[in-house]
Design a protein around this motif. Structure first.
Motif, PDB file in Angstrom:
ATOM      1  N   ASN A  84       0.826  -1.201   0.000  1.00  0.00           N
ATOM      2  CA  ASN A  84       0.000   0.000   0.000  1.00  0.00           C
ATOM      3  C   ASN A  84       0.867   1.260   0.000  1.00  0.00           C
ATOM      4  N   PRO A  85       1.525   1.569  -1.109  1.00  0.00           N
ATOM      5  CA  PRO A  85       2.404   2.743  -1.134  1.00  0.00           C
ATOM      6  C   PRO A  85       1.630   4.047  -0.980  1.00  0.00           C
ATOM      7  N   GLN A  86       2.212   4.972  -0.245  1.00  0.00           N
ATOM      8  CA  GLN A  86       1.628   6.300  -0.056  1.00  0.00           C
ATOM      9  C   GLN A  86       2.653   7.334  -0.498  1.00  0.00           C
ATOM     10  N   PHE A  87       2.178   8.401  -1.079  1.00  0.00           N
ATOM     11  CA  PHE A  87       3.092   9.444  -1.525  1.00  0.00           C
ATOM     12  C   PHE A  87       3.500  10.350  -0.379  1.00  0.00           C
ATOM     13  N   PHE A  88       2.533  10.865   0.364  1.00  0.00           N
ATOM     14  CA  PHE A  88       2.797  11.890   1.376  1.00  0.00           C
ATOM     15  C   PHE A  88       1.918  11.645   2.588  1.00  0.00           C
ATOM     16  N   ALA A  89       2.336  12.169   3.734  1.00  0.00           N
ATOM     17  CA  ALA A  89       1.540  12.081   4.964  1.00  0.00           C
ATOM     18  C   ALA A  89       1.561  13.442   5.646  1.00  0.00           C
ATOM     19  N   ASP A  90       0.453  13.797   6.274  1.00  0.00           N
ATOM     20  CA  ASP A  90       0.341  15.110   6.908  1.00  0.00           C
ATOM     21  C   ASP A  90       1.298  15.279   8.087  1.00  0.00           C
ATOM     22  N   ASN A  91       1.697  14.179   8.700  1.00  0.00           N
ATOM     23  CA  ASN A  91       2.532  14.256   9.906  1.00  0.00           C
ATOM     24  C   ASN A  91       4.011  14.010   9.622  1.00  0.00           C
ATOM     25  N   PRO A 126       4.219  19.335  -4.366  1.00  0.00           N
ATOM     26  CA  PRO A 126       2.807  19.578  -4.671  1.00  0.00           C
ATOM     27  C   PRO A 126       1.922  18.450  -4.142  1.00  0.00           C
ATOM     28  N   GLN A 127       0.818  18.834  -3.534  1.00  0.00           N
ATOM     29  CA  GLN A 127      -0.091  17.849  -2.969  1.00  0.00           C
ATOM     30  C   GLN A 127      -1.009  17.268  -4.043  1.00  0.00           C
ATOM     31  N   LYS A 128      -1.897  16.408  -3.631  1.00  0.00           N
ATOM     32  CA  LYS A 128      -2.859  15.740  -4.517  1.00  0.00           C
ATOM     33  C   LYS A 128      -2.167  14.851  -5.539  1.00  0.00           C
ATOM     34  N   GLN A 129      -1.008  14.336  -5.169  1.00  0.00           N
ATOM     35  CA  GLN A 129      -0.348  13.303  -5.962  1.00  0.00           C
ATOM     36  C   GLN A 129      -0.544  11.981  -5.227  1.00  0.00           C
ATOM     37  N   SER A 130      -0.752  10.918  -5.974  1.00  0.00           N
ATOM     38  CA  SER A 130      -1.170   9.682  -5.319  1.00  0.00           C
ATOM     39  C   SER A 130      -0.753   8.455  -6.114  1.00  0.00           C
ATOM     40  N   PHE A 131      -0.645   7.339  -5.400  1.00  0.00           N
ATOM     41  CA  PHE A 131      -0.421   6.049  -6.033  1.00  0.00           C
ATOM     42  C   PHE A 131      -1.744   5.337  -6.317  1.00  0.00           C
ATOM     43  N   GLN A 132      -2.843   5.991  -6.007  1.00  0.00           N
ATOM     44  CA  GLN A 132      -4.154   5.395  -6.213  1.00  0.00           C
ATOM     45  C   GLN A 132      -4.959   6.180  -7.254  1.00  0.00           C
ATOM     46  N   LYS A 133      -5.428   7.368  -6.916  1.00  0.00           N
ATOM     47  CA  LYS A 133      -6.291   8.144  -7.804  1.00  0.00           C
ATOM     48  C   LYS A 133      -5.484   8.719  -8.969  1.00  0.00           C
ATOM     49  N   ASN A 134      -5.948   8.443 -10.188  1.00  0.00           N
ATOM     50  CA  ASN A 134      -5.307   8.932 -11.412  1.00  0.00           C
ATOM     51  C   ASN A 134      -3.814   8.603 -11.449  1.00  0.00           C
ATOM     52  N   TYR A 135      -3.450   7.435 -10.970  1.00  0.00           N
ATOM     53  CA  TYR A 135      -2.044   7.026 -10.943  1.00  0.00           C
ATOM     54  C   TYR A 135      -1.554   6.663 -12.337  1.00  0.00           C
TER      55      TYR A 135
END
Length: 273
Positions: A84-91, A126-135
Motif C-alpha cells: 500500500n504505497p503512499q506518496f505523502f503524509a500530513d505528519n 505539490p499535494q494531490k499526488q497519489s499512487f491510487q487516484k489517477n495514478y
C-alpha cells in the motif's frame, strides 16, 4: 561547527519586499508538462517512463558512486515494493527520512528544515499526488533555480538492491515515498544522483525556498550572533549548519565531522559545573 546558514522568507531591498510566492508560472525541464503527461498516460493506460532521466546507471552517475553500488541494482515502482504505497503524509517530520548511499546529507538537512514549514514544503512537494487516484507512474516537484521556479517531472521507478531495499533516500515508514521521489527529481535537476553528493546546506535551502541566504562562519561571527539567530528563529527562517569537512567520525561534542544538520530551535541552557 564552522558554518551556520539560514534563509529568510523575505528581504527588504531599496524599499521593496521580495517574497518567494510572487513569481510567474513555473518553468519546465525538457518541456515536460506534468498535467499533459498525466492526461496522456491516463488515456493510453500506460505507466510513464521518463526518457529524460532513464532507469539505468547513467542517471546514478559515472564515477565513484557507481563503485559503492550493491552488485545487483534494479529499478522498481513502489507498488512492486510494498502493498500500500503512499506518496505523502500530513505528519511528516525531520525524523522521517534516512540517507542512502549518496553523500547528500546537506540536502537532507535542508529538507529536514523544510518539514518545519508546511507552506514552503507543499510548494516544493505539490499535494494531490497519489499512487491510487489517477495514478500513471508520474510525479513532480518544484525547485528554485536562477530566479525561477522549475517544475521537475519524474517517473516512480527507484533503484533498489537485490533485497528490494531502496539504495538512496528512504522513509522510516516503508510505504511512504515522497522523500525518495523528491531526491530523484533533485538528482534529475542536478544531472545525476552523483551530482548531489557534495554541497552546502545553504545551496539546498535556496533551491527549496527561493529565499535570501546568509552564511556565517562561526570563527568569524560577531558578538551579536545569538541575537541574530534568535531573530531568525522568531521570524520563521529555516536554518542549518555544517561541521568541518573530513572523514565522518563522532567528535567529543557528539557531532559528526563532515556532516550537515538542521537547526530546529534556539534555546538557552544553564550548565552546572
Amino acid at each position: 561547527m564552522p558554518r551556520l546558514t539560514f534563509k529568510t522568507k523575505q528581504a527588504k531591498t531599496s524599499g521593496q519586499i521580495l517574497r518567494t510566492e510572487t513569481f510567474k508560472k513555473s518553468l519546465r525541464i525538457q518541456n515536460q508538462d506534468y498535467q499533459t503527461l498525466v492526461e496522456k498516460h491516463l488515456k493510453c493506460k500506460h505507466l510513464f517512463e521518463d526518457d529524460a532521466f532513464p532507469a539505468d546507471l547513467t542517471s546514478i552517475g559515472s564515477e565513484n558512486l557507481l563503485q559503492n553500488l550493491p552488485p545487483c541494482v534494479t529499478w522498481k515502482r513502489p507498488h512492486e515494493l510494498v502493498k500500500n504505497p503512499q506518496f505523502f503524509a500530513d505528519n511528516v517530520s525531520r525524523f522521517n527520512l534516512h540517507q542512502g548511499l549518496t553523500q547528500n546529507c546537506w540536502m537532507l538537512a535542508a529538507l529536514s528544515s523544510l518539514t518545519l514549514n508546511k507552506d514552503i514544503l507543499t510548494k516544493v512537494v505539490p499535494q494531490k499526488q497519489s499512487f491510487q487516484k489517477n495514478y500513471t507512474g508520474i510525479f513532480h516537484f518544484k525547485f528554485w533555480r536562477f530566479g525561477e521556479w522549475i517544475d521537475v517531472v519524474v517517473d516512480d521507478r527507484l533503484p533498489v538492491d537485490q533485497n528490494g531495499k531502496l539504495i538512496f533516500v528512504s522513509c522510516a515508514k516503508k510505504n511512504l515515498f515522497w522523500g525518495a521521489l523528491l531526491e530523484k527529481a533533485y538528482a534529475k535537476l542536478c544531472g545525476s544522483y552523483e551530482d548531489t553528493q557534495i554541497g552546502e546546506v545553504s545551496e539546498a535551502l535556496v533551491d527549496f525556498t527561493g529565499g535570501v541566504n546568509i552564511t556565517i562562519t562561526l570563527s568569524e561571527a560577531s558578538a551579536d550572533l545569538w541575537n541574530i539567530m534568535l531573530r531568525a528563529a522568531n521570524s520563521g527562517s529555516l536554518m542549518g549548519c555544517q561541521t568541518h569537512s573530513g572523514p565522518e567520525m563522532i567528535m567529543e561534542n557528539g557531532l559528526v565531522a563532515g556532516h550537515a544538520y538542521a537547526v530546529t530551535g534556539i534555546r538557552k541552557v544553564r550548565v552546572w559545573l
